[in-house]
Design an enzyme around this catalytic site. Structure first.
Site, PDB file in Angstrom:
ATOM      1  N   CYS A  11      45.491  41.122  41.096  1.00 35.98           N
ATOM      2  CA  CYS A  11      45.876  42.506  41.379  1.00 35.98           C
ATOM      3  C   CYS A  11      45.650  43.370  40.134  1.00 35.98           C
ATOM      4  CB  CYS A  11      47.336  42.577  41.809  1.00 35.98           C
ATOM      5  SG  CYS A  11      48.508  42.138  40.502  1.00 35.98           S
ATOM      6  N   CYS A  14      47.871  42.445  37.128  1.00 37.23           N
ATOM      7  CA  CYS A  14      47.479  41.198  36.455  1.00 37.23           C
ATOM      8  C   CYS A  14      46.220  41.401  35.622  1.00 37.23           C
ATOM      9  CB  CYS A  14      47.277  40.092  37.481  1.00 37.23           C
ATOM     10  SG  CYS A  14      48.809  39.659  38.353  1.00 37.23           S
TER      11      CYS A  14
END
Length: 80
Positions: A11, A14
């Protein structure tokens, strides 16, 4: 320091954590690979329940938040 790992599912949060860790390692001149790990089995085996997470030499040092580049540098300095 042998290995820096950033754990997450890919994502934006991250990937931001990964970028900040890479920037911090470069700024500090740390010659260790930065690896992104998205394998849930590996995360579970390491006890990671919140992502993004960061591990240095197999030890989880941060989980569940995105460090700024400065925060990541402070974490990495402890292990340099």
């Amino acid at each position: 320091m042998k290995l820096i790992q950033v754990f997450g599912m890919g994502c934006a949060r991250c990937r931001e954590a990964e970028n900040n860790v890479r920037e911090a390692a470069a700024r500090l001149g740390i010659d260790a690979p930065v690896e992104f790990v998205g394998d849930l089995k590996v995360m579970a085996a390491m006890g990671i329940i919140g992502t993004p997470a960061i591990a240095v030499d197999g030890k989880v040092v941060l989980a569940g938040s995105v460090p700024s580049a400065a925060q990541a540098a402070a974490l990495l300095e402890k292990f340099a």
